[in-house]
Design a protein around this motif. Sequence first.
Motif, PDB file in Angstrom:
ATOM      1  N   ALA A  46       0.819  -1.255  -0.026  1.00 24.18           N
ATOM      2  CA  ALA A  46      -0.106  -0.009  -0.075  1.00 24.18           C
ATOM      3  C   ALA A  46       0.996   1.317   0.243  1.00 24.18           C
ATOM      4  CB  ALA A  46      -1.000   0.041   1.213  1.00 24.18           C
ATOM      5  N   HIS A  47       1.878   1.053   0.870  1.00 20.52           N
ATOM      6  CA  HIS A  47       2.895   2.250   0.821  1.00 20.52           C
ATOM      7  C   HIS A  47       3.497   2.604  -0.304  1.00 20.52           C
ATOM      8  CE1 HIS A  47       5.010   5.397   2.809  1.00 20.52           C
ATOM      9  NE2 HIS A  47       6.374   5.080   2.229  1.00 20.52           N
ATOM     10  N   ALA A  48       3.681   1.358  -1.137  1.00 16.99           N
ATOM     11  CA  ALA A  48       4.426   1.530  -2.538  1.00 16.99           C
ATOM     12  C   ALA A  48       3.563   2.152  -3.664  1.00 16.99           C
ATOM     13  CB  ALA A  48       5.062   0.216  -2.949  1.00 16.99           C
ATOM     14  N   ARG A  49       2.299   1.782  -3.493  1.00 19.94           N
ATOM     15  CA  ARG A  49       1.247   2.151  -4.274  1.00 19.94           C
ATOM     16  C   ARG A  49       1.123   3.773  -4.270  1.00 19.94           C
ATOM     17  NH1 ARG A  49      -2.791  -2.776  -4.625  1.00 19.94           N
ATOM     18  NH2 ARG A  49      -1.620  -4.132  -6.169  1.00 19.94           N
ATOM     19  N   GLU A  50       0.888   3.969  -2.847  1.00 15.75           N
ATOM     20  CA  GLU A  50       1.019   5.459  -2.435  1.00 15.75           C
ATOM     21  C   GLU A  50       2.156   6.350  -3.005  1.00 15.75           C
ATOM     22  OE1 GLU A  50       0.441   8.422   1.526  1.00 15.75           O
ATOM     23  OE2 GLU A  50       0.581   6.379   1.596  1.00 15.75           O
ATOM     24  N   LEU A  51       3.331   5.931  -2.984  1.00 20.88           N
ATOM     25  CA  LEU A  51       4.595   6.443  -3.345  1.00 20.88           C
ATOM     26  C   LEU A  51       4.478   6.518  -4.939  1.00 20.88           C
ATOM     27  CD1 LEU A  51       7.103   5.082  -0.979  1.00 20.88           C
ATOM     28  CD2 LEU A  51       6.306   7.309  -0.946  1.00 20.88           C
ATOM     29  N   CYS A  52       4.128   5.573  -5.646  1.00 23.89           N
ATOM     30  CA  CYS A  52       3.869   5.518  -6.913  1.00 23.89           C
ATOM     31  C   CYS A  52       2.856   6.488  -7.650  1.00 23.89           C
ATOM     32  CB  CYS A  52       3.570   4.030  -7.431  1.00 23.89           C
ATOM     33  SG  CYS A  52       3.594   3.771  -9.281  1.00 23.89           S
ATOM     34  N   SER A  53       1.804   6.624  -6.689  1.00 19.63           N
ATOM     35  CA  SER A  53       0.662   7.381  -7.189  1.00 19.63           C
ATOM     36  C   SER A  53       1.310   9.100  -7.087  1.00 19.63           C
ATOM     37  CB  SER A  53      -0.365   7.371  -6.136  1.00 19.63           C
ATOM     38  OG  SER A  53      -1.355   8.286  -6.685  1.00 19.63           O
ATOM     39  N   THR A  54       2.089   9.421  -5.785  1.00 19.77           N
ATOM     40  CA  THR A  54       2.618  10.718  -5.509  1.00 19.77           C
ATOM     41  C   THR A  54       3.617  10.838  -6.803  1.00 19.77           C
ATOM     42  OG1 THR A  54       2.435  10.137  -3.066  1.00 19.77           O
ATOM     43  CG2 THR A  54       3.969  11.813  -3.941  1.00 19.77           C
ATOM     44  N   LEU A  55       4.477   9.962  -7.156  1.00 16.76           N
ATOM     45  CA  LEU A  55       5.503   9.921  -8.042  1.00 16.76           C
ATOM     46  C   LEU A  55       4.894  10.471  -9.277  1.00 16.76           C
ATOM     47  CD1 LEU A  55       8.312  10.065  -9.110  1.00 16.76           C
ATOM     48  CD2 LEU A  55       8.156   7.771  -9.573  1.00 16.76           C
ATOM     49  N   GLN A  56       3.716   9.625  -9.632  1.00 16.82           N
ATOM     50  CA  GLN A  56       3.041  10.289 -10.993  1.00 16.82           C
ATOM     51  C   GLN A  56       2.649  11.552 -10.704  1.00 16.82           C
ATOM     52  OE1 GLN A  56       0.114   6.630 -10.866  1.00 16.82           O
ATOM     53  NE2 GLN A  56       0.394   6.865 -13.106  1.00 16.82           N
ATOM     54  N   LEU A  57       1.852  11.869  -9.684  1.00 19.47           N
ATOM     55  CA  LEU A  57       1.192  13.197  -9.786  1.00 19.47           C
ATOM     56  C   LEU A  57       2.473  14.520  -9.830  1.00 19.47           C
ATOM     57  CD1 LEU A  57      -0.906  15.000  -8.840  1.00 19.47           C
ATOM     58  CD2 LEU A  57      -0.394  14.911  -6.390  1.00 19.47           C
ATOM     59  N   ARG A  58       3.448  13.960  -9.098  1.00 20.87           N
ATOM     60  CA  ARG A  58       4.643  15.132  -9.166  1.00 20.87           C
ATOM     61  C   ARG A  58       5.097  15.156 -10.567  1.00 20.87           C
ATOM     62  NH1 ARG A  58       2.479  16.876  -4.966  1.00 20.87           N
ATOM     63  NH2 ARG A  58       3.464  16.669  -2.917  1.00 20.87           N
ATOM     64  N   THR A  59       5.171  14.143 -11.169  1.00 21.83           N
ATOM     65  CA  THR A  59       5.835  14.104 -12.763  1.00 21.83           C
ATOM     66  C   THR A  59       4.871  14.886 -13.466  1.00 21.83           C
ATOM     67  OG1 THR A  59       6.920  11.907 -12.318  1.00 21.83           O
ATOM     68  CG2 THR A  59       6.366  12.506 -14.613  1.00 21.83           C
ATOM     69  N   SER A  60       3.502  14.653 -13.355  1.00 16.09           N
ATOM     70  CA  SER A  60       2.597  15.403 -14.357  1.00 16.09           C
ATOM     71  C   SER A  60       2.548  16.746 -14.022  1.00 16.09           C
ATOM     72  CB  SER A  60       1.207  14.708 -14.295  1.00 16.09           C
ATOM     73  OG  SER A  60       0.388  14.830 -12.677  1.00 16.09           O
ATOM     74  N   GLN A  61       2.535  17.052 -12.587  1.00  9.44           N
ATOM     75  CA  GLN A  61       2.763  18.568 -12.426  1.00  9.44           C
ATOM     76  C   GLN A  61       4.014  19.242 -12.698  1.00  9.44           C
ATOM     77  OE1 GLN A  61       2.489  18.233  -8.193  1.00  9.44           O
ATOM     78  NE2 GLN A  61       0.148  18.650  -7.929  1.00  9.44           N
ATOM     79  N   LEU A  62       5.034  18.611 -12.604  1.00 14.52           N
ATOM     80  CA  LEU A  62       6.379  19.258 -13.107  1.00 14.52           C
ATOM     81  C   LEU A  62       6.332  19.520 -14.836  1.00 14.52           C
ATOM     82  CD1 LEU A  62       9.052  17.524 -11.299  1.00 14.52           C
ATOM     83  CD2 LEU A  62       8.417  19.692 -11.073  1.00 14.52           C
ATOM     84  N   ARG A  63       5.672  18.285 -15.598  1.00 15.21           N
ATOM     85  CA  ARG A  63       5.586  18.716 -16.923  1.00 15.21           C
ATOM     86  C   ARG A  63       4.556  19.709 -17.198  1.00 15.21           C
ATOM     87  NH1 ARG A  63       5.554  12.330 -18.223  1.00 15.21           N
ATOM     88  NH2 ARG A  63       7.593  12.037 -18.357  1.00 15.21           N
ATOM     89  N   LEU A  64       3.539  19.779 -16.423  1.00 13.84           N
ATOM     90  CA  LEU A  64       2.554  20.882 -16.813  1.00 13.84           C
ATOM     91  C   LEU A  64       3.231  22.090 -16.392  1.00 13.84           C
ATOM     92  CD1 LEU A  64      -0.531  21.925 -17.291  1.00 13.84           C
ATOM     93  CD2 LEU A  64      -0.846  21.531 -15.057  1.00 13.84           C
ATOM     94  N   LEU A  65       3.931  22.289 -15.235  1.00 13.30           N
ATOM     95  CA  LEU A  65       4.445  23.452 -14.917  1.00 13.30           C
ATOM     96  C   LEU A  65       5.454  23.820 -16.012  1.00 13.30           C
ATOM     97  CD1 LEU A  65       4.705  25.704 -12.705  1.00 13.30           C
ATOM     98  CD2 LEU A  65       6.496  24.463 -11.786  1.00 13.30           C
TER      99      LEU A  65
END
Length: 169
Positions: free
Chosen positions: A84-103
């Motif tokens: 569950a923690h790994a999934r949460e971290l993967c989700s956070t990584l996806q979010l940060r990646t998309s935020q950085l790309r958008l930015l």
Amino acid sequence: MSVAPVPEGARRAAAAIEEERQRNRKKSNRLSARRSRMKKQQYVDGLSVEVEQLRRENDATRAGVGAVLQRCGLVEQENRVLLAHARELCSTLQLRTSQLRLLGEVASVTLDVPDVADHLMQLYGGGAGAGGLVMPLSPPPPPLPPQIQMLLQSDVMHTVSMLQGYESI
């Protein structure tokens, strides 16, 4: 043909010999029966000892199996938490990646943001409910540096306009 009479003394002697044989046979039978009973008792005693030893071994085996099952349960529980923690971290990584790309797109800044690895997405990208697991509450990820936090705020457009205002100076 006539049978010769047997003297009385010979008849008594033969009867005495027959009685002696019967006594000896009874004595021998009693001894044989006693040996047989003793042998049977030894056999039964040996079986009793073996039964007790096997009971102790079974009890020890049951206790060992119980301990292994308990440890297995703890490891499975720990694995569920880690997954569950790994999934949460993967989700956070996806979010940060998309935020950085958008930015980067909004600010017209070239950012080299690598994709999240396919194997990570296959293993952990299913989200919180994948596999029927419920994600436990976990500690928040470590804070990002203030410059990046400012860029990732919910009002991205305001930040972008601020950046564009600095470019004109």
